[in-house]
Design an enzyme around this catalytic site. Structure first.
Site, PDB file in Angstrom:
ATOM      1  N   GLU A 143     102.241  67.976  51.968  1.00 23.26           N
ATOM      2  CA  GLU A 143     102.853  68.774  53.046  1.00 23.26           C
ATOM      3  C   GLU A 143     101.864  69.113  54.157  1.00 23.26           C
ATOM      4  O   GLU A 143     102.232  69.166  55.331  1.00 23.26           O
ATOM      5  CB  GLU A 143     103.460  70.055  52.473  1.00 23.26           C
ATOM      6  CG  GLU A 143     104.634  69.824  51.523  1.00 23.26           C
ATOM      7  CD  GLU A 143     104.216  69.492  50.092  1.00 23.26           C
ATOM      8  OE1 GLU A 143     102.994  69.544  49.793  1.00 23.26           O
ATOM      9  OE2 GLU A 143     105.091  69.181  49.277  1.00 23.26           O
ATOM     10  N   SER A 199     117.101  65.812  49.062  1.00 22.72           N
ATOM     11  CA  SER A 199     117.416  67.244  48.993  1.00 22.72           C
ATOM     12  C   SER A 199     117.722  67.820  50.367  1.00 22.72           C
ATOM     13  O   SER A 199     118.482  68.775  50.490  1.00 22.72           O
ATOM     14  CB  SER A 199     116.237  68.017  48.395  1.00 22.72           C
ATOM     15  OG  SER A 199     116.036  67.641  47.056  1.00 22.72           O
ATOM     16  N   PHE A 203     107.251  75.151  50.425  1.00 25.41           N
ATOM     17  CA  PHE A 203     106.250  74.148  50.809  1.00 25.41           C
ATOM     18  C   PHE A 203     106.182  73.970  52.332  1.00 25.41           C
ATOM     19  O   PHE A 203     105.286  73.313  52.842  1.00 25.41           O
ATOM     20  CB  PHE A 203     106.541  72.807  50.124  1.00 25.41           C
ATOM     21  CG  PHE A 203     106.883  72.952  48.664  1.00 25.41           C
ATOM     22  CD1 PHE A 203     106.142  73.803  47.860  1.00 25.41           C
ATOM     23  CD2 PHE A 203     107.957  72.276  48.102  1.00 25.41           C
ATOM     24  CE1 PHE A 203     106.466  73.972  46.514  1.00 25.41           C
ATOM     25  CE2 PHE A 203     108.281  72.437  46.762  1.00 25.41           C
ATOM     26  CZ  PHE A 203     107.540  73.285  45.969  1.00 25.41           C
ATOM     27  N   ASP A 262     115.539  76.780  39.267  1.00 27.58           N
ATOM     28  CA  ASP A 262     114.141  76.348  39.358  1.00 27.58           C
ATOM     29  C   ASP A 262     113.157  77.517  39.292  1.00 27.58           C
ATOM     30  O   ASP A 262     111.988  77.343  38.973  1.00 27.58           O
ATOM     31  CB  ASP A 262     113.898  75.547  40.643  1.00 27.58           C
ATOM     32  CG  ASP A 262     114.331  74.097  40.497  1.00 27.58           C
ATOM     33  OD1 ASP A 262     114.565  73.666  39.345  1.00 27.58           O
ATOM     34  OD2 ASP A 262     114.436  73.400  41.515  1.00 27.58           O
TER      35      ASP A 262
END
Lengths: 318, 278
Positions: free
Chosen positions: A62, A41, A87, A121
Protein backbone atom coordinates in the site's frame (compact mmCIF):
# COMPACT_ATOMS: atom_id res chain seq x y z
CA UNK A 1 -42.17 13.66 7.22
CA UNK A 2 -39.26 11.31 7.74
CA UNK A 3 -41.50 8.24 7.49
CA UNK A 4 -42.07 9.13 3.84
CA UNK A 5 -38.42 8.49 3.07
CA UNK A 6 -38.40 4.98 1.72
CA UNK A 7 -35.63 2.69 0.68
CA UNK A 8 -35.73 1.96 -3.06
CA UNK A 9 -33.53 -1.10 -2.83
CA UNK A 10 -30.52 -2.52 -1.05
CA UNK A 11 -26.90 -2.55 -2.14
CA UNK A 12 -23.43 -2.17 -0.69
CA UNK A 13 -21.81 1.26 -0.86
CA UNK A 14 -18.64 -0.25 -2.35
CA UNK A 15 -20.68 -1.23 -5.42
CA UNK A 16 -21.60 2.43 -5.72
CA UNK A 17 -17.88 3.14 -5.88
CA UNK A 18 -17.31 0.42 -8.48
CA UNK A 19 -20.11 1.75 -10.68
CA UNK A 20 -19.15 5.37 -10.08
CA UNK A 21 -15.54 4.98 -11.14
CA UNK A 22 -16.63 3.42 -14.43
CA UNK A 23 -18.84 6.45 -15.13
CA UNK A 24 -16.05 8.81 -14.12
CA UNK A 25 -13.57 6.99 -16.36
CA UNK A 26 -15.95 7.10 -19.33
CA UNK A 27 -16.21 10.85 -18.93
CA UNK A 28 -12.59 11.62 -18.14
CA UNK A 29 -9.74 9.78 -19.87
CA UNK A 30 -7.31 10.79 -17.12
CA UNK A 31 -9.03 8.69 -14.46
CA UNK A 32 -6.85 5.71 -13.50
CA UNK A 33 -7.41 3.08 -10.81
CA UNK A 34 -4.79 1.49 -8.57
CA UNK A 35 -5.29 -1.37 -6.16
CA UNK A 36 -3.29 -3.32 -3.61
CA UNK A 37 -4.66 -6.79 -4.35
CA UNK A 38 -8.28 -5.86 -3.61
CA UNK A 39 -9.75 -5.15 -7.03
CA UNK A 40 -12.57 -7.62 -6.42
CA UNK A 41 -13.50 -6.30 -2.99
CA UNK A 42 -13.57 -2.74 -4.34
CA UNK A 43 -15.77 -3.82 -7.28
CA UNK A 44 -13.35 -2.81 -10.01
CA UNK A 45 -14.23 -5.65 -12.40
CA UNK A 46 -16.10 -3.48 -14.89
CA UNK A 47 -13.43 -0.77 -14.79
CA UNK A 48 -10.72 -3.33 -15.53
CA UNK A 49 -12.79 -4.78 -18.37
CA UNK A 50 -13.37 -1.41 -20.02
CA UNK A 51 -10.06 0.26 -19.23
CA UNK A 52 -7.38 -2.40 -18.78
CA UNK A 53 -4.54 -0.02 -19.63
CA UNK A 54 -5.74 2.44 -16.98
CA UNK A 55 -5.70 -0.12 -14.19
CA UNK A 56 -2.55 -0.54 -12.06
CA UNK A 57 -2.18 -3.62 -9.87
CA UNK A 58 0.27 -2.82 -7.05
CA UNK A 59 0.19 -6.09 -5.14
CA UNK A 60 0.06 -6.06 -1.36
CA UNK A 61 2.17 -2.92 -1.02
CA UNK A 62 0.00 0.00 0.00
CA UNK A 63 2.81 2.44 0.78
CA UNK A 64 4.18 2.06 -2.73
CA UNK A 65 0.68 2.41 -4.17
CA UNK A 66 0.22 5.81 -2.49
CA UNK A 67 3.57 7.02 -3.82
CA UNK A 68 2.86 5.78 -7.33
CA UNK A 69 -0.52 7.52 -7.26
CA UNK A 70 1.19 10.77 -6.24
CA UNK A 71 3.70 10.41 -9.07
CA UNK A 72 1.04 9.61 -11.65
CA UNK A 73 -0.61 12.99 -11.11
CA UNK A 74 2.50 14.54 -12.68
CA UNK A 75 1.39 14.51 -16.30
CA UNK A 76 -2.27 14.89 -15.48
CA UNK A 77 -3.61 11.52 -14.38
CA UNK A 78 -6.31 11.37 -11.70
CA UNK A 79 -5.40 8.28 -9.66
CA UNK A 80 -7.99 6.51 -7.50
CA UNK A 81 -6.29 4.24 -4.96
CA UNK A 82 -8.34 1.33 -3.72
CA UNK A 83 -7.98 -0.86 -0.66
CA UNK A 84 -9.67 -1.32 2.73
CA UNK A 85 -9.98 1.78 4.91
CA UNK A 86 -7.43 0.53 7.42
CA UNK A 87 -4.79 0.03 4.74
CA UNK A 88 -5.79 3.29 3.03
CA UNK A 89 -5.02 5.42 6.06
CA UNK A 90 -3.23 4.21 9.18
CA UNK A 91 -0.91 1.88 7.34
CA UNK A 92 0.23 4.57 4.91
CA UNK A 93 -0.24 7.77 6.87
CA UNK A 94 3.19 9.23 6.24
CA UNK A 95 3.05 8.44 2.53
CA UNK A 96 -0.27 10.27 2.28
CA UNK A 97 1.00 13.10 4.44
CA UNK A 98 4.18 13.83 2.52
CA UNK A 99 3.67 12.57 -1.03
CA UNK A 100 -0.03 13.43 -1.40
CA UNK A 101 -1.35 16.01 1.10
CA UNK A 102 1.75 18.17 1.63
CA UNK A 103 2.57 17.83 -2.06
CA UNK A 104 -1.02 18.79 -2.98
CA UNK A 105 -1.46 15.89 -5.37
CA UNK A 106 -4.77 15.19 -7.07
CA UNK A 107 -5.15 11.68 -5.64
CA UNK A 108 -8.47 10.11 -4.63
CA UNK A 109 -8.01 7.70 -1.73
CA UNK A 110 -10.96 5.34 -1.95
CA UNK A 111 -11.45 3.22 1.13
CA UNK A 112 -13.86 0.36 1.57
CA UNK A 113 -14.71 -1.91 4.52
CA UNK A 114 -14.62 0.97 7.00
CA UNK A 115 -16.07 0.61 10.47
CA UNK A 116 -17.56 -2.27 12.43
CA UNK A 117 -19.97 -3.25 9.65
CA UNK A 118 -17.03 -5.01 8.03
CA UNK A 119 -18.15 -7.69 10.48
CA UNK A 120 -16.52 -11.02 11.11
CA UNK A 121 -12.95 -10.11 10.11
CA UNK A 122 -12.66 -8.24 13.38
CA UNK A 123 -10.75 -5.31 14.79
CA UNK A 124 -7.57 -5.63 12.68
CA UNK A 125 -9.64 -4.61 9.68
CA UNK A 126 -12.39 -2.47 11.25
CA UNK A 127 -10.76 0.93 11.35
CA UNK A 128 -12.67 3.42 13.51
CA UNK A 129 -10.03 6.15 13.48
CA UNK A 130 -9.65 6.91 9.78
CA UNK A 131 -11.93 9.95 9.54
CA UNK A 132 -9.92 11.60 12.28
CA UNK A 133 -6.59 10.69 10.73
CA UNK A 134 -7.59 12.06 7.36
CA UNK A 135 -9.38 15.20 8.46
CA UNK A 136 -6.32 16.31 10.38
CA UNK A 137 -4.30 16.49 7.16
CA UNK A 138 -4.24 20.05 5.82
CA UNK A 139 -5.94 20.30 2.44
CA UNK A 140 -7.57 16.87 2.59
CA UNK A 141 -11.25 16.63 1.69
CA UNK A 142 -13.07 13.89 3.62
CA UNK A 143 -16.30 12.38 2.26
CA UNK A 144 -18.40 9.63 3.85
CA UNK A 145 -21.42 8.89 1.63
CA UNK A 146 -24.48 7.18 3.09
CA UNK A 147 -25.72 4.68 0.50
CA UNK A 148 -25.04 3.09 -2.89
CA UNK A 149 -26.45 6.02 -4.87
CA UNK A 150 -24.54 8.66 -2.96
CA UNK A 151 -21.29 6.71 -3.10
CA UNK A 152 -21.66 6.47 -6.87
CA UNK A 153 -22.44 10.20 -7.13
CA UNK A 154 -19.54 11.10 -4.83
CA UNK A 155 -17.11 8.95 -6.82
CA UNK A 156 -18.08 10.79 -9.99
CA UNK A 157 -17.91 14.17 -8.26
CA UNK A 158 -14.41 13.73 -6.83
CA UNK A 159 -13.02 12.93 -10.26
CA UNK A 160 -13.94 16.45 -11.32
CA UNK A 161 -12.75 18.07 -8.08
CA UNK A 162 -9.08 19.12 -7.97
CA UNK A 163 -7.17 18.13 -4.83
CA UNK A 164 -6.65 15.17 -2.52
CA UNK A 165 -9.80 13.42 -1.32
CA UNK A 166 -10.51 10.64 1.15
CA UNK A 167 -13.68 8.74 0.20
CA UNK A 168 -14.89 6.29 2.84
CA UNK A 169 -17.44 3.56 2.26
CA UNK A 170 -18.26 0.03 3.38
CA UNK A 171 -19.04 -3.58 2.87
CA UNK A 172 -22.60 -4.36 4.04
CA UNK A 173 -25.70 -4.34 1.90
CA UNK A 174 -27.57 -1.22 3.01
CA UNK A 175 -30.81 0.58 2.08
CA UNK A 176 -30.69 2.92 -0.93
CA UNK A 177 -32.55 6.16 -0.32
CA UNK A 178 -30.78 9.04 -2.06
CA UNK A 179 -31.25 8.10 -5.72
CA UNK A 180 -33.36 11.21 -6.39
CA UNK A 181 -31.30 13.58 -4.24
CA UNK A 182 -28.48 15.66 -5.70
CA UNK A 183 -25.00 15.31 -4.20
CA UNK A 184 -22.64 18.24 -3.91
CA UNK A 185 -19.23 18.08 -2.21
CA UNK A 186 -19.28 20.20 0.95
CA UNK A 187 -23.03 20.74 0.99
CA UNK A 188 -25.07 19.30 3.86
CA UNK A 189 -28.09 17.25 2.85
CA UNK A 190 -31.39 17.77 4.69
CA UNK A 191 -33.82 14.90 5.18
CA UNK A 192 -36.13 16.87 7.46
CA UNK A 193 -36.42 20.27 9.05
CA UNK A 194 -37.31 20.63 12.70
CA UNK A 195 -37.03 22.75 15.81
CA UNK A 196 -36.38 20.41 18.75
CA UNK A 197 -33.18 18.54 17.91
CA UNK A 198 -30.61 18.32 15.10
CA UNK A 199 -29.24 14.92 14.16
CA UNK A 200 -26.05 15.12 12.13
CA UNK A 201 -25.04 11.79 10.63
CA UNK A 202 -22.71 10.33 8.02
CA UNK A 203 -22.24 7.01 6.24
CA UNK A 204 -24.38 4.03 7.17
CA UNK A 205 -25.72 5.89 10.19
CA UNK A 206 -27.70 8.35 8.08
CA UNK A 207 -30.29 5.64 7.50
CA UNK A 208 -30.36 4.87 11.22
CA UNK A 209 -30.73 8.58 11.95
CA UNK A 210 -33.74 8.77 9.63
CA UNK A 211 -35.32 5.76 11.36
CA UNK A 212 -34.62 7.34 14.75
CA UNK A 213 -36.22 10.53 13.44
CA UNK A 214 -39.36 8.59 12.50
CA UNK A 215 -39.67 7.32 16.07
CA UNK A 216 -39.05 10.79 17.50
CA UNK A 217 -41.63 12.33 15.18
CA UNK A 218 -44.17 9.77 16.36
CA UNK A 219 -43.48 11.06 19.87
CA UNK A 220 -44.28 14.55 18.68
CA UNK A 221 -40.70 15.77 18.50
CA UNK A 222 -39.66 18.03 15.67
CA UNK A 223 -36.40 16.61 14.28
CA UNK A 224 -33.88 17.93 11.82
CA UNK A 225 -31.94 15.06 10.18
CA UNK A 226 -28.93 16.27 8.25
CA UNK A 227 -26.46 14.15 6.29
CA UNK A 228 -22.96 15.55 6.70
CA UNK A 229 -21.44 13.44 3.92
CA UNK A 230 -18.56 15.91 3.60
CA UNK A 231 -16.90 16.07 6.98
CA UNK A 232 -14.18 18.33 5.67
CA UNK A 233 -14.66 21.01 4.58
CA UNK A 234 -17.63 21.10 6.94
CA UNK A 235 -20.77 22.93 5.81
CA UNK A 236 -20.52 25.25 8.81
CA UNK A 237 -23.32 27.53 7.64
CA UNK A 238 -25.77 24.61 7.58
CA UNK A 239 -24.63 23.33 10.96
CA UNK A 240 -24.85 26.73 12.63
CA UNK A 241 -28.26 27.55 11.18
CA UNK A 242 -29.60 24.18 12.36
CA UNK A 243 -28.15 24.62 15.86
CA UNK A 244 -29.73 28.06 16.11
CA UNK A 245 -33.12 26.51 15.40
CA UNK A 246 -32.94 23.40 17.59
CA UNK A 247 -30.41 24.42 20.26
CA UNK A 248 -29.16 20.85 20.73
CA UNK A 249 -27.54 18.18 18.61
CA UNK A 250 -26.78 14.51 18.16
CA UNK A 251 -23.95 13.24 15.99
CA UNK A 252 -24.05 9.72 14.56
CA UNK A 253 -21.16 7.95 12.87
CA UNK A 254 -19.58 4.52 12.51
CA UNK A 255 -16.31 5.83 13.94
CA UNK A 256 -14.65 6.67 17.21
CA UNK A 257 -16.40 9.63 18.83
CA UNK A 258 -12.88 11.03 19.25
CA UNK A 259 -11.74 12.62 16.01
CA UNK A 260 -14.70 12.02 13.74
CA UNK A 261 -17.90 13.78 12.72
CA UNK A 262 -18.85 14.38 16.36
CA UNK A 263 -15.66 16.31 16.99
CA UNK A 264 -16.19 18.37 13.86
CA UNK A 265 -19.75 19.33 14.85
CA UNK A 266 -18.79 20.02 18.47
CA UNK A 267 -15.93 22.25 17.39
CA UNK A 268 -18.21 24.16 15.06
CA UNK A 269 -20.77 24.54 17.87
CA UNK A 270 -18.18 25.62 20.44
CA UNK A 271 -16.83 28.27 18.11
CA UNK A 272 -20.12 29.60 16.83
CA UNK A 273 -23.18 28.62 18.86
CA UNK A 274 -22.54 26.40 21.90
CA UNK A 275 -25.32 23.88 22.58
CA UNK A 276 -25.51 20.43 24.20
CA UNK A 277 -24.13 17.72 21.88
CA UNK A 278 -24.58 13.97 22.34
CA UNK A 279 -22.38 11.53 20.46
CA UNK A 280 -23.41 8.26 18.83
CA UNK A 281 -20.28 6.41 17.74
CA UNK A 282 -17.77 3.96 19.13
CA UNK A 283 -16.47 5.04 22.52
CA UNK A 284 -12.68 5.00 22.16
CA UNK A 285 -12.55 1.26 21.60
CA UNK A 286 -11.51 -1.28 18.99
CA UNK A 287 -14.16 -3.44 17.35
CA UNK A 288 -14.39 -7.25 17.29
CA UNK A 289 -15.76 -10.15 15.25
CA UNK A 290 -19.51 -10.53 14.81
CA UNK A 291 -22.23 -9.85 12.29
CA UNK A 292 -22.69 -6.20 11.30
CA UNK A 293 -26.09 -6.19 13.02
CA UNK A 294 -24.71 -7.58 16.27
CA UNK A 295 -21.82 -5.15 16.21
CA UNK A 296 -24.02 -2.11 15.55
CA UNK A 297 -26.03 -3.08 18.64
CA UNK A 298 -23.07 -3.86 20.88
CA UNK A 299 -21.18 -0.69 19.96
CA UNK A 300 -24.16 1.61 20.41
CA UNK A 301 -24.84 2.53 16.77
CA UNK A 302 -28.48 1.41 16.55
CA UNK A 303 -31.61 3.41 15.90
CA UNK A 304 -32.52 3.15 19.61
CA UNK A 305 -29.13 4.63 20.55
CA UNK A 306 -29.82 7.67 18.38
CA UNK A 307 -33.30 8.08 19.86
CA UNK A 308 -31.87 7.94 23.39
CA UNK A 309 -29.13 10.41 22.50
CA UNK A 310 -31.67 12.83 21.05
CA UNK A 311 -33.81 12.67 24.17
CA UNK A 312 -30.76 13.25 26.33
CA UNK A 313 -29.61 16.19 24.24
CA UNK A 314 -33.04 17.79 24.47
CA UNK A 315 -33.13 17.26 28.25
CA UNK A 316 -29.81 19.10 28.56
CA UNK A 317 -31.06 22.31 26.93
CA UNK A 318 -30.72 25.37 29.23
CA UNK B 1 28.67 27.02 -20.88
CA UNK B 2 31.23 26.46 -18.18
CA UNK B 3 32.96 23.13 -17.76
CA UNK B 4 30.90 20.71 -15.70
CA UNK B 5 33.60 20.53 -13.02
CA UNK B 6 33.56 24.30 -12.75
CA UNK B 7 29.79 24.27 -12.27
CA UNK B 8 30.14 21.58 -9.62
CA UNK B 9 32.68 23.72 -7.78
CA UNK B 10 30.28 26.66 -7.69
CA UNK B 11 27.46 24.42 -6.53
CA UNK B 12 29.68 23.17 -3.71
CA UNK B 13 30.37 26.77 -2.69
CA UNK B 14 26.62 27.42 -2.68
CA UNK B 15 26.01 24.35 -0.52
CA UNK B 16 28.44 25.32 2.24
CA UNK B 17 27.40 28.96 2.15
CA UNK B 18 23.71 28.05 2.38
CA UNK B 19 24.22 25.65 5.25
CA UNK B 20 26.47 28.14 7.03
CA UNK B 21 23.97 30.94 6.44
CA UNK B 22 21.12 28.91 7.89
CA UNK B 23 23.30 27.44 10.64
CA UNK B 24 21.69 24.13 9.73
CA UNK B 25 21.30 21.68 6.88
CA UNK B 26 23.05 18.65 5.42
CA UNK B 27 26.38 19.37 3.71
CA UNK B 28 27.87 15.84 3.63
CA UNK B 29 25.54 14.11 1.19
CA UNK B 30 24.98 17.33 -0.75
CA UNK B 31 28.69 17.66 -1.51
CA UNK B 32 28.98 13.96 -2.32
CA UNK B 33 26.23 14.10 -4.96
CA UNK B 34 27.21 17.47 -6.47
CA UNK B 35 28.89 15.87 -9.47
CA UNK B 36 25.91 13.63 -10.12
CA UNK B 37 23.34 16.42 -10.12
CA UNK B 38 25.63 18.65 -12.19
CA UNK B 39 25.94 15.92 -14.82
CA UNK B 40 22.21 15.33 -14.82
CA UNK B 41 20.99 18.93 -15.00
CA UNK B 42 23.74 20.46 -17.13
CA UNK B 43 24.35 17.64 -19.59
CA UNK B 44 22.13 14.59 -19.56
CA UNK B 45 18.53 15.58 -18.90
CA UNK B 46 16.27 17.33 -21.36
CA UNK B 47 14.44 19.73 -19.10
CA UNK B 48 12.78 23.11 -19.16
CA UNK B 49 13.60 25.64 -16.40
CA UNK B 50 10.42 27.59 -17.21
CA UNK B 51 8.86 24.71 -15.24
CA UNK B 52 5.51 23.13 -15.62
CA UNK B 53 4.44 20.66 -12.97
CA UNK B 54 3.24 18.12 -15.54
CA UNK B 55 6.70 17.89 -17.14
CA UNK B 56 5.16 17.22 -20.54
CA UNK B 57 7.73 15.86 -23.03
CA UNK B 58 10.68 16.51 -20.73
CA UNK B 59 12.84 14.34 -18.50
CA UNK B 60 12.03 14.47 -14.80
CA UNK B 61 14.16 14.10 -11.70
CA UNK B 62 12.95 13.12 -8.23
CA UNK B 63 15.12 13.66 -5.17
CA UNK B 64 14.16 10.95 -2.71
CA UNK B 65 16.83 11.70 -0.07
CA UNK B 66 15.40 15.17 0.45
CA UNK B 67 17.89 16.22 3.12
CA UNK B 68 20.44 17.03 0.41
CA UNK B 69 18.21 19.96 -0.46
CA UNK B 70 21.08 22.51 -0.56
CA UNK B 71 22.48 20.66 -3.56
CA UNK B 72 19.07 20.38 -5.20
CA UNK B 73 18.29 24.08 -4.72
CA UNK B 74 21.67 25.26 -5.95
CA UNK B 75 21.44 23.02 -9.02
CA UNK B 76 17.93 24.29 -9.82
CA UNK B 77 18.91 27.93 -9.36
CA UNK B 78 22.09 27.56 -11.39
CA UNK B 79 20.01 25.85 -14.12
CA UNK B 80 17.69 28.85 -14.30
CA UNK B 81 14.63 27.63 -12.39
CA UNK B 82 14.81 30.63 -10.04
CA UNK B 83 17.14 33.49 -9.13
CA UNK B 84 20.32 32.42 -7.38
CA UNK B 85 19.78 35.27 -4.88
CA UNK B 86 16.96 33.21 -3.40
CA UNK B 87 19.51 30.64 -2.20
CA UNK B 88 20.23 33.08 0.65
CA UNK B 89 16.76 32.38 2.06
CA UNK B 90 17.45 28.66 2.60
CA UNK B 91 15.70 27.38 5.74
CA UNK B 92 14.56 30.85 6.83
CA UNK B 93 11.03 31.84 7.76
CA UNK B 94 8.72 32.34 4.74
CA UNK B 95 11.24 30.83 2.33
CA UNK B 96 10.38 28.68 -0.67
CA UNK B 97 13.61 26.80 0.09
CA UNK B 98 12.31 24.70 2.95
CA UNK B 99 14.64 22.51 4.99
CA UNK B 100 13.48 19.61 2.87
CA UNK B 101 12.10 20.11 -0.66
CA UNK B 102 8.40 20.89 -0.90
CA UNK B 103 5.89 21.86 -3.54
CA UNK B 104 3.80 23.73 -1.00
CA UNK B 105 5.59 27.05 -1.55
CA UNK B 106 5.61 26.53 -5.32
CA UNK B 107 9.36 26.50 -5.80
CA UNK B 108 10.00 25.86 -9.51
CA UNK B 109 11.75 22.56 -10.13
CA UNK B 110 10.31 20.63 -7.20
CA UNK B 111 7.50 18.23 -8.11
CA UNK B 112 6.98 16.38 -4.84
CA UNK B 113 7.94 16.79 -1.21
CA UNK B 114 10.69 14.54 0.12
CA UNK B 115 12.48 14.24 3.41
CA UNK B 116 10.65 11.40 5.06
CA UNK B 117 12.74 8.72 3.39
CA UNK B 118 11.84 5.89 1.07
CA UNK B 119 9.05 7.55 -0.90
CA UNK B 120 10.75 9.00 -3.97
CA UNK B 121 11.13 5.81 -5.98
CA UNK B 122 7.38 5.22 -5.85
CA UNK B 123 6.70 8.76 -7.05
CA UNK B 124 9.24 8.36 -9.85
CA UNK B 125 7.60 5.12 -10.95
CA UNK B 126 4.23 6.86 -10.97
CA UNK B 127 5.55 9.64 -13.17
CA UNK B 128 7.16 7.04 -15.45
CA UNK B 129 3.84 5.18 -15.78
CA UNK B 130 2.08 8.40 -16.71
CA UNK B 131 4.71 9.11 -19.37
CA UNK B 132 4.02 5.68 -20.83
CA UNK B 133 0.26 6.24 -20.76
CA UNK B 134 0.78 9.61 -22.44
CA UNK B 135 3.05 7.95 -25.02
CA UNK B 136 6.02 10.13 -24.13
CA UNK B 137 9.55 8.90 -24.61
CA UNK B 138 11.11 11.05 -21.87
CA UNK B 139 13.07 9.47 -19.03
CA UNK B 140 12.43 9.67 -15.29
CA UNK B 141 15.40 9.85 -12.90
CA UNK B 142 15.55 9.45 -9.14
CA UNK B 143 18.25 9.69 -6.51
CA UNK B 144 18.34 7.78 -3.23
CA UNK B 145 20.64 7.58 -0.27
CA UNK B 146 22.10 4.17 0.49
CA UNK B 147 20.88 4.36 4.08
CA UNK B 148 17.46 5.16 2.65
CA UNK B 149 17.37 1.69 1.12
CA UNK B 150 16.67 0.39 4.62
CA UNK B 151 13.11 1.66 4.17
CA UNK B 152 10.75 -1.13 3.13
CA UNK B 153 8.85 1.01 0.64
CA UNK B 154 11.95 1.11 -1.58
CA UNK B 155 11.74 -2.63 -2.07
CA UNK B 156 7.99 -2.54 -2.66
CA UNK B 157 8.76 -0.04 -5.40
CA UNK B 158 11.68 -2.09 -6.74
CA UNK B 159 9.47 -5.16 -7.05
CA UNK B 160 6.73 -3.15 -8.76
CA UNK B 161 9.07 -1.51 -11.29
CA UNK B 162 10.43 -4.85 -12.46
CA UNK B 163 7.02 -6.54 -12.55
CA UNK B 164 5.50 -3.72 -14.59
CA UNK B 165 8.60 -3.31 -16.77
CA UNK B 166 9.05 0.35 -15.90
CA UNK B 167 11.97 0.71 -18.30
CA UNK B 168 11.86 4.50 -18.59
CA UNK B 169 13.21 4.90 -15.06
CA UNK B 170 16.85 5.38 -14.08
CA UNK B 171 17.28 5.36 -10.32
CA UNK B 172 20.64 6.16 -8.76
CA UNK B 173 21.83 5.17 -5.32
CA UNK B 174 24.34 7.42 -3.56
CA UNK B 175 26.46 4.54 -2.26
CA UNK B 176 28.66 6.45 0.16
CA UNK B 177 28.46 3.86 2.91
CA UNK B 178 27.51 6.41 5.56
CA UNK B 179 24.40 7.32 7.48
CA UNK B 180 23.61 9.45 10.53
CA UNK B 181 24.55 6.91 13.16
CA UNK B 182 27.73 5.76 11.40
CA UNK B 183 28.94 3.52 8.59
CA UNK B 184 26.03 1.74 6.89
CA UNK B 185 27.83 -1.59 7.38
CA UNK B 186 27.60 -1.08 11.14
CA UNK B 187 24.14 0.48 11.36
CA UNK B 188 22.29 -1.90 9.03
CA UNK B 189 24.26 -3.61 6.34
CA UNK B 190 22.81 -3.47 2.83
CA UNK B 191 24.47 -6.77 2.05
CA UNK B 192 25.23 -7.47 -1.58
CA UNK B 193 23.51 -4.46 -3.08
CA UNK B 194 24.12 -5.20 -6.79
CA UNK B 195 22.86 -8.74 -6.28
CA UNK B 196 19.78 -7.46 -4.46
CA UNK B 197 18.75 -5.17 -7.31
CA UNK B 198 19.61 -7.82 -9.89
CA UNK B 199 17.49 -10.35 -8.02
CA UNK B 200 14.60 -7.87 -8.02
CA UNK B 201 14.84 -7.76 -11.81
CA UNK B 202 16.67 -4.50 -12.43
CA UNK B 203 19.42 -3.65 -14.88
CA UNK B 204 22.31 -2.91 -12.52
CA UNK B 205 25.10 -0.50 -13.43
CA UNK B 206 27.96 0.21 -11.06
CA UNK B 207 29.80 3.51 -11.04
CA UNK B 208 33.03 3.53 -9.05
CA UNK B 209 33.89 7.19 -9.61
CA UNK B 210 30.73 9.04 -8.66
CA UNK B 211 32.74 12.17 -7.92
CA UNK B 212 34.24 12.35 -11.41
CA UNK B 213 31.65 14.36 -13.28
CA UNK B 214 32.73 13.10 -16.72
CA UNK B 215 32.45 9.52 -15.51
CA UNK B 216 28.99 10.31 -14.21
CA UNK B 217 27.93 11.67 -17.60
CA UNK B 218 29.30 8.59 -19.34
CA UNK B 219 27.52 6.27 -16.97
CA UNK B 220 24.20 8.08 -17.30
CA UNK B 221 24.49 8.01 -21.10
CA UNK B 222 25.25 4.30 -20.91
CA UNK B 223 22.27 3.77 -18.61
CA UNK B 224 20.04 5.49 -21.18
CA UNK B 225 20.91 2.78 -23.71
CA UNK B 226 18.84 0.39 -21.57
CA UNK B 227 15.73 2.58 -21.67
CA UNK B 228 12.90 0.75 -23.38
CA UNK B 229 14.51 -2.65 -22.93
CA UNK B 230 12.00 -4.01 -20.45
CA UNK B 231 13.79 -3.45 -17.14
CA UNK B 232 14.11 -0.58 -14.68
CA UNK B 233 17.68 0.67 -14.41
CA UNK B 234 19.70 1.37 -11.29
CA UNK B 235 23.10 3.04 -11.03
CA UNK B 236 24.95 2.12 -7.85
CA UNK B 237 27.20 5.13 -7.52
CA UNK B 238 30.15 5.21 -5.16
CA UNK B 239 30.69 8.71 -3.79
CA UNK B 240 32.50 10.28 -0.91
CA UNK B 241 30.42 12.13 1.63
CA UNK B 242 31.64 15.72 1.99
CA UNK B 243 33.61 15.53 -1.27
CA UNK B 244 35.55 18.66 -2.15
CA UNK B 245 36.26 19.88 1.37
CA UNK B 246 39.11 17.99 2.98
CA UNK B 247 37.93 18.15 6.56
CA UNK B 248 34.44 16.93 5.65
CA UNK B 249 35.41 14.09 3.34
CA UNK B 250 34.61 10.47 4.08
CA UNK B 251 32.91 10.86 7.42
CA UNK B 252 29.31 10.77 8.54
CA UNK B 253 30.13 13.53 11.07
CA UNK B 254 29.13 16.20 8.53
CA UNK B 255 25.84 14.54 7.60
CA UNK B 256 23.72 17.19 9.25
CA UNK B 257 25.74 19.99 10.80
CA UNK B 258 26.72 23.46 9.62
CA UNK B 259 30.25 24.86 9.44
CA UNK B 260 31.15 27.83 11.65
CA UNK B 261 32.73 31.01 10.23
CA UNK B 262 36.24 29.67 10.38
CA UNK B 263 35.31 26.34 8.84
CA UNK B 264 33.41 28.13 6.10
CA UNK B 265 36.47 30.18 5.19
CA UNK B 266 38.60 27.04 5.10
CA UNK B 267 36.03 25.29 2.94
CA UNK B 268 35.62 28.13 0.45
CA UNK B 269 39.39 28.37 0.05
CA UNK B 270 39.27 24.88 -1.45
CA UNK B 271 36.46 25.61 -3.93
CA UNK B 272 37.06 27.99 -6.86
CA UNK B 273 34.30 30.59 -7.36
CA UNK B 274 33.59 29.91 -11.02
CA UNK B 275 30.15 31.41 -11.69
CA UNK B 276 29.92 34.09 -9.03
CA UNK B 277 28.53 33.57 -5.55
CA UNK B 278 24.88 34.40 -4.91
Amino acid sequence: MLKDIQSTGNKDTRSGFGDGIVEAARKNPNVVALTADLAGSLKLQQFIKEFPERFVQCGIAEANMMGIAAGMTIGGKIPFTTTFANFSTGRVYDQIRQSIAYSDKNVKICASHAGVTLGEDGATHQILEDIGLMKMLPGMTVIVPCDYAQTKAATEAIAEYKGPVYLRFGRPVWPIFTSDRPFEIGKAQYFSEGTDVSIFACGHLVWNAIQAGVILEEKGISVEVINIHTIKPLDEAAVISSLKKTKCAVTAEEHNIIGGLGDAIAQCAAKNFPVPVEYVGTKDTFGESGTPKELMKKYGLDVSDIVAAAEKAMSRKK
Amino acid sequence: MAELSAIASQIRRDIVRMVHGASSGHPGGSLGCADFLTALYFKVMKHDPSFNMDATNEDVFFLSNGHISPLFYSTLARSGYFDIKELATFRRLNTRLQGHPATHEHLPGVRIASGSLGQGMSAAIGAALTKKLNKESAVVYSLHGDGELQEGQIWEAAMFAAHHQVDNLISTVDWNGQQIDGPTKKVMSLGDLPAKFAAFGWEVIQLEKGNDVDEVVKTLEYAKTFVGKGKPIVILMKTEMGKGIDFMEGSHEWHGIAPNDEQLAKALAQLPETLGDY
